[in-house]
Design an enzyme around this catalytic site. Structure first.
Site, mmCIF file in Angstrom:
data_model
loop_
_atom_site.group_PDB
_atom_site.id
_atom_site.type_symbol
_atom_site.label_atom_id
_atom_site.label_comp_id
_atom_site.label_asym_id
_atom_site.label_seq_id
_atom_site.Cartn_x
_atom_site.Cartn_y
_atom_site.Cartn_z
ATOM 1 N N ASP A 1 64.012 33.125 51.358
ATOM 2 C CA ASP A 1 63.212 33.710 52.434
ATOM 3 C C ASP A 1 62.662 35.087 52.031
ATOM 4 O O ASP A 1 62.140 35.821 52.855
ATOM 5 C CB ASP A 1 64.044 33.832 53.719
ATOM 6 C CG ASP A 1 65.338 34.619 53.510
ATOM 7 O OD1 ASP A 1 65.570 35.122 52.381
ATOM 8 O OD2 ASP A 1 66.127 34.735 54.472
ATOM 9 N N GLU B 1 67.261 40.763 55.085
ATOM 10 C CA GLU B 1 66.627 39.541 55.588
ATOM 11 C C GLU B 1 65.273 39.854 56.228
ATOM 12 O O GLU B 1 64.997 41.016 56.545
ATOM 13 C CB GLU B 1 67.547 38.899 56.634
ATOM 14 C CG GLU B 1 68.915 38.476 56.100
ATOM 15 C CD GLU B 1 68.885 37.131 55.375
ATOM 16 O OE1 GLU B 1 67.835 36.767 54.811
ATOM 17 O OE2 GLU B 1 69.922 36.445 55.374
ATOM 18 N N HIS C 1 64.511 37.565 50.719
ATOM 19 C CA HIS C 1 65.441 38.696 50.861
ATOM 20 C C HIS C 1 65.820 39.286 49.499
ATOM 21 O O HIS C 1 65.888 38.581 48.493
ATOM 22 C CB HIS C 1 66.664 38.348 51.715
ATOM 23 C CG HIS C 1 67.676 37.441 51.120
ATOM 24 N ND1 HIS C 1 67.900 36.164 51.562
ATOM 25 C CD2 HIS C 1 68.569 37.637 50.115
ATOM 26 C CE1 HIS C 1 68.880 35.616 50.867
ATOM 27 N NE2 HIS C 1 69.300 36.484 49.976
ATOM 28 N N ASP D 1 75.232 44.612 47.410
ATOM 29 C CA ASP D 1 75.723 44.133 48.699
ATOM 30 C C ASP D 1 77.115 43.526 48.615
ATOM 31 O O ASP D 1 77.662 43.323 47.528
ATOM 32 C CB ASP D 1 74.727 43.119 49.292
ATOM 33 C CG ASP D 1 74.279 42.064 48.282
ATOM 34 O OD1 ASP D 1 74.898 41.966 47.208
ATOM 35 O OD2 ASP D 1 73.313 41.341 48.568
HETATM 36 C C1 GLP Z 1 72.386 36.320 47.651
HETATM 37 C C2 GLP Z 1 72.403 37.771 47.163
HETATM 38 C C3 GLP Z 1 71.065 38.189 46.597
HETATM 39 C C4 GLP Z 1 70.560 37.142 45.611
HETATM 40 C C5 GLP Z 1 70.395 35.828 46.334
HETATM 41 C C6 GLP Z 1 69.824 34.723 45.472
HETATM 42 O O1 GLP Z 1 71.857 36.207 48.918
HETATM 43 N N1 GLP Z 1 72.772 38.677 48.226
HETATM 44 O O2 GLP Z 1 71.190 39.459 45.969
HETATM 45 O O3 GLP Z 1 69.345 37.556 45.042
HETATM 46 O O4 GLP Z 1 71.682 35.428 46.800
HETATM 47 O O5 GLP Z 1 70.824 34.096 44.728
HETATM 48 P P1 GLP Z 1 70.591 33.056 43.574
HETATM 49 O O6 GLP Z 1 70.212 33.851 42.380
HETATM 50 O O7 GLP Z 1 71.908 32.365 43.416
HETATM 51 O O8 GLP Z 1 69.502 32.146 44.033
#
Ligand code: GLP
Length: 243
Positions: free
Chosen positions: A139, A146, A141, A70
């Site tokens: 959440d 989402e 995702h 993404d």
């Molecule tokens: C962002 C990314 C996700 C990732 C998430 C969790 O939203 N788009 O791909 O999994 O963050 O991030 P973290 O590992 O910092 O908790």
């Protein structure tokens, strides 16, 4: 719970090593493999380990292709908080992967439909993703898919939820600087990967991890669809382990 292989690590560093083993095995078996990559804090120990292993001669990234999950809408490759920049700084600039073999959705795309379709097409031309790395949001995702009333198919534009904006504000000067929209591979794109490795660390992820693999499959918990994938390895630390 169906089909998920769980590996429990003592801490994030060990998680990084276990996840790196999966990438090392894939790259050794298929040197020109296609890997799907993720951003966020969780994969950082893995990326550090991959850099180290290439320096030690255990992995060779020179033929590997990579597609990122993404990108924030409106952030260009040089923006300090763009996911392209994140990948350059935390992985690509330190390994032998060729720049033309790394793709991240174009945050500045004017024709969104065309960019998303071209992204899917490129992955298809490469023969599909062999090994997809995923983190998880609070959440549920994955990528930026989402909670929704349905599972979105292919690469598309999404509006970020307040929870995600709030979780990601730590990387920006203020919450107002966090983009409200993003481009992400769809759930269909992710599910098409031949093999999936999800990395999860920290007690704050315990509850969502439980819902994801031990609850019903529900688009309100996007990651729960992984219960239907044939080859998922969950690598989590003890703090996040839900049972
Ligand atoms: C962002 C990314 C996700 C990732 C998430 C969790 O939203 N788009 O791909 O999994 O963050 O991030 P973290 O590992 O910092 O908790």
């Amino acid at each position: 719970m169906i089909h998920v292989r769980v590996m429990k690590a003592k801490n994030p560093e060990e998680m990084g090593k276990l996840a790196a083993d999966q990438f090392e095995a894939m790259i050794q078996t298929k040197p020109a493999c296609v890997i799907g990559l993720a951003t966020g804090s969780t994969p950082l120990p893995l990326y550090r380990e991959l850099i180290k292993r290439e320096q030690e001669g255990k992995i060779d990234f020179s033929r590997v292709r990579s597609a990122n999950l993404d990108e924030y809408k409106g952030l260009g490759p040089d923006h300090p908080q763009s996911y392209r920049k994140f990948m350059q700084e935390n992985l690509f600039d330190h390994i032998s992967i060729k720049p033309e073999n790394t793709i991240v959705p174009d945050g500045l795309a004017e024709d969104v439909q065309q960019m998303c379709a071209a992204y899917e097409q490129k992955i298809e031309e490469w023969g599909g993703v062999d090994l997809q790395l995923l983190g998880i949001g609070h959440d549920g995702h994955i990528g930026f898919n989402e909670p929704e009333d349905y599972f979105p198919g292919m690469t598309h534009e999404v509006q970020l939820t307040e929870m995600t904006i709030d979780a990601n504000k730590r990387f920006f000067d203020s919450v107002d600087d966090v983009p409200r929209a993003a481009f992400t591979m769809g759930i269909g794109t992710i599910m098409a990967a031949k093999k999936i490795v999800m990395v999860v660390t920290g007690a704050d992820k315990k509850e969502i991890l439980h819902k994801t693999f031990w609850g019903p499959v529900d688009p309100q918990v996007p990651a729960s669809i992984l219960q239907f994938h044939q080859d998922v390895t969950l690598i989590c630390d003890e703090a996040a382990y839900p049972l």
